[in-house]
Design a protein around this motif. Structure first.
Motif, PDB file in Angstrom:
ATOM      1  N   GLU A   1       0.795  -1.229   0.000  1.00 56.98           N
ATOM      2  CA  GLU A   1       0.000   0.000   0.000  1.00 56.98           C
ATOM      3  C   GLU A   1       0.830   1.282   0.000  1.00 56.98           C
ATOM      4  OE1 GLU A   1      -2.214   0.368   3.842  1.00 56.98           O
ATOM      5  OE2 GLU A   1      -1.167  -1.510   4.243  1.00 56.98           O
ATOM      6  N   THR A   2       2.117   1.200   0.349  1.00 54.54           N
ATOM      7  CA  THR A   2       2.950   2.408   0.325  1.00 54.54           C
ATOM      8  C   THR A   2       3.305   2.823  -1.102  1.00 54.54           C
ATOM      9  OG1 THR A   2       5.025   1.172   0.555  1.00 54.54           O
ATOM     10  CG2 THR A   2       3.934   1.898   2.592  1.00 54.54           C
ATOM     11  N   GLU A   3       3.173   1.905  -2.072  1.00 53.93           N
ATOM     12  CA  GLU A   3       3.434   2.223  -3.475  1.00 53.93           C
ATOM     13  C   GLU A   3       2.183   2.679  -4.210  1.00 53.93           C
ATOM     14  OE1 GLU A   3       5.681  -0.535  -5.889  1.00 53.93           O
ATOM     15  OE2 GLU A   3       6.313  -1.585  -4.079  1.00 53.93           O
ATOM     16  N   LEU A   4       1.049   2.620  -3.526  1.00 55.39           N
ATOM     17  CA  LEU A   4      -0.241   2.880  -4.153  1.00 55.39           C
ATOM     18  C   LEU A   4      -0.897   4.122  -3.558  1.00 55.39           C
ATOM     19  CD1 LEU A   4      -1.480  -0.798  -3.889  1.00 55.39           C
ATOM     20  CD2 LEU A   4      -0.504   0.282  -5.914  1.00 55.39           C
ATOM     21  N   ALA A   5      -1.817   4.692  -4.309  1.00 61.61           N
ATOM     22  CA  ALA A   5      -2.606   5.827  -3.820  1.00 61.61           C
ATOM     23  C   ALA A   5      -4.084   5.449  -3.906  1.00 61.61           C
ATOM     24  CB  ALA A   5      -2.337   7.066  -4.666  1.00 61.61           C
ATOM     25  N   PRO A   6      -4.828   5.538  -2.796  1.00 61.13           N
ATOM     26  CA  PRO A   6      -6.245   5.174  -2.829  1.00 61.13           C
ATOM     27  C   PRO A   6      -7.063   6.230  -3.567  1.00 61.13           C
ATOM     28  CG  PRO A   6      -5.658   6.030  -0.676  1.00 61.13           C
ATOM     29  CD  PRO A   6      -4.387   5.956  -1.474  1.00 61.13           C
ATOM     30  N   GLY A   7      -8.113   5.773  -4.221  1.00 61.94           N
ATOM     31  CA  GLY A   7      -8.960   6.687  -4.979  1.00 61.94           C
ATOM     32  C   GLY A   7     -10.424   6.592  -4.640  1.00 61.94           C
ATOM     33  N   GLY A   8     -10.760   5.923  -3.535  1.00 63.19           N
ATOM     34  CA  GLY A   8     -12.161   5.850  -3.122  1.00 63.19           C
ATOM     35  C   GLY A   8     -12.901   4.685  -3.741  1.00 63.19           C
ATOM     36  N   GLU A   9     -14.194   4.754  -3.646  1.00 65.41           N
ATOM     37  CA  GLU A   9     -15.075   3.688  -4.100  1.00 65.41           C
ATOM     38  C   GLU A   9     -15.069   3.568  -5.625  1.00 65.41           C
ATOM     39  OE1 GLU A   9     -19.790   2.522  -3.732  1.00 65.41           O
ATOM     40  OE2 GLU A   9     -18.917   3.940  -2.318  1.00 65.41           O
ATOM     41  N   ALA A  10     -15.092   2.344  -6.110  1.00 58.99           N
ATOM     42  CA  ALA A  10     -15.128   2.086  -7.558  1.00 58.99           C
ATOM     43  C   ALA A  10     -16.571   1.956  -8.042  1.00 58.99           C
ATOM     44  CB  ALA A  10     -14.369   0.795  -7.866  1.00 58.99           C
TER      45      ALA A  10
ATOM     46  N   ARG B   1     -19.077  -3.145   5.430  1.00 62.08           N
ATOM     47  CA  ARG B   1     -18.273  -4.040   6.259  1.00 62.08           C
ATOM     48  C   ARG B   1     -18.259  -5.364   5.509  1.00 62.08           C
ATOM     49  NH1 ARG B   1     -18.436  -7.578  10.932  1.00 62.08           N
ATOM     50  NH2 ARG B   1     -16.686  -6.972  12.239  1.00 62.08           N
ATOM     51  N   GLY B   2     -17.152  -5.682   4.880  1.00 61.32           N
ATOM     52  CA  GLY B   2     -17.066  -6.896   4.066  1.00 61.32           C
ATOM     53  C   GLY B   2     -16.576  -6.569   2.672  1.00 61.32           C
ATOM     54  N   VAL B   3     -17.225  -7.130   1.653  1.00 62.36           N
ATOM     55  CA  VAL B   3     -16.795  -6.978   0.263  1.00 62.36           C
ATOM     56  C   VAL B   3     -16.944  -5.515  -0.177  1.00 62.36           C
ATOM     57  CG1 VAL B   3     -17.221  -7.680  -2.118  1.00 62.36           C
ATOM     58  CG2 VAL B   3     -17.433  -9.348  -0.267  1.00 62.36           C
ATOM     59  N   HIS B   4     -15.861  -4.994  -0.759  1.00 67.86           N
ATOM     60  CA  HIS B   4     -15.855  -3.594  -1.196  1.00 67.86           C
ATOM     61  C   HIS B   4     -15.019  -3.473  -2.464  1.00 67.86           C
ATOM     62  CE1 HIS B   4     -16.339   0.661  -0.799  1.00 67.86           C
ATOM     63  NE2 HIS B   4     -15.067   0.913  -0.549  1.00 67.86           N
ATOM     64  N   PHE B   5     -15.439  -2.585  -3.354  1.00 66.56           N
ATOM     65  CA  PHE B   5     -14.722  -2.333  -4.602  1.00 66.56           C
ATOM     66  C   PHE B   5     -14.122  -0.933  -4.540  1.00 66.56           C
ATOM     67  CE2 PHE B   5     -17.871  -5.497  -5.435  1.00 66.56           C
ATOM     68  CZ  PHE B   5     -17.176  -6.436  -6.175  1.00 66.56           C
ATOM     69  N   GLU B   6     -12.816  -0.847  -4.774  1.00 67.61           N
ATOM     70  CA  GLU B   6     -12.094   0.414  -4.607  1.00 67.61           C
ATOM     71  C   GLU B   6     -11.271   0.739  -5.839  1.00 67.61           C
ATOM     72  OE1 GLU B   6     -11.119  -0.075   0.119  1.00 67.61           O
ATOM     73  OE2 GLU B   6      -9.774  -1.001  -1.338  1.00 67.61           O
ATOM     74  N   ARG B   7     -10.940   2.025  -5.981  1.00 67.80           N
ATOM     75  CA  ARG B   7     -10.025   2.497  -7.027  1.00 67.80           C
ATOM     76  C   ARG B   7      -8.656   2.711  -6.380  1.00 67.80           C
ATOM     77  NH1 ARG B   7     -11.379   5.353 -11.453  1.00 67.80           N
ATOM     78  NH2 ARG B   7     -10.025   7.077 -10.856  1.00 67.80           N
ATOM     79  N   TRP B   8      -7.623   2.297  -7.087  1.00 67.62           N
ATOM     80  CA  TRP B   8      -6.249   2.490  -6.625  1.00 67.62           C
ATOM     81  C   TRP B   8      -5.400   2.958  -7.797  1.00 67.62           C
ATOM     82  CZ3 TRP B   8      -4.513   1.979  -1.645  1.00 67.62           C
ATOM     83  CH2 TRP B   8      -5.394   1.383  -0.740  1.00 67.62           C
ATOM     84  N   ARG B   9      -4.355   3.689  -7.500  1.00 69.10           N
ATOM     85  CA  ARG B   9      -3.401   4.132  -8.518  1.00 69.10           C
ATOM     86  C   ARG B   9      -2.022   3.610  -8.151  1.00 69.10           C
ATOM     87  NH1 ARG B   9      -0.153   8.842  -8.931  1.00 69.10           N
ATOM     88  NH2 ARG B   9       0.516   9.138 -11.069  1.00 69.10           N
ATOM     89  N   HIS B  10      -1.342   3.017  -9.116  1.00 67.76           N
ATOM     90  CA  HIS B  10       0.011   2.520  -8.884  1.00 67.76           C
ATOM     91  C   HIS B  10       0.951   3.730  -8.957  1.00 67.76           C
ATOM     92  CE1 HIS B  10       3.181  -0.793  -9.833  1.00 67.76           C
ATOM     93  NE2 HIS B  10       3.395  -0.177  -8.687  1.00 67.76           N
ATOM     94  N   ALA B  11       0.935   4.539  -7.924  1.00 70.93           N
ATOM     95  CA  ALA B  11       1.605   5.841  -7.903  1.00 70.93           C
ATOM     96  C   ALA B  11       3.122   5.754  -8.087  1.00 70.93           C
ATOM     97  CB  ALA B  11       1.283   6.563  -6.599  1.00 70.93           C
TER      98      ALA B  11
END
Length: 109
Positions: A15-24, A49-59
């Protein structure tokens, strides 16, 4: 520590190499939309609480955005896939169903 595989470059990044972008899979509303639609786009989020879809950037890698399906309680990652995908791939949904019986994909508004 959260580890996600970038679907573009194949790097398994922490996660230190990535940047979160919120809900997908949000429906984005902009100019010309109603005030209620725009308000929902800005402020309404699932936060399950449980299954979640998120956006991430390989920063600190290829720099591309992607989606990740994971469990917010156990941090189990079910899969990652390109951000241009409008819904989770069937193999990701099958993996989620195997780990969380009774789970179903629902369309986001």
């Amino acid at each position: 520590m959260l580890m996600l595989e970038c679907p573009y470059c194949g790097v398994l990044a922490d996660e230190t190499e990535l940047a979160p972008g919120g809900e997908a899979h949000l429906t984005r509303h902009g100019p010309g939309s109603s005030d209620d639609d725009f308000q929902d786009y800005l402020f309404t989020r699932e936060n399950p609480r449980g299954v979640h879809f998120e956006r991430w950037r390989h920063a600190h890698g290829c720099g591309k955005w992607f989606h990740a399906a994971r469990n917010t309680v156990t941090l189990e990652v079910y899969g990652t896939y390109p951000a241009q995908t409008t819904e989770p791939p069937k193999e990701v949904c099958a993996k989620i169903t195997g780990a969380a019986p009774g789970w179903t994909w629902r369309l986001f508004g």
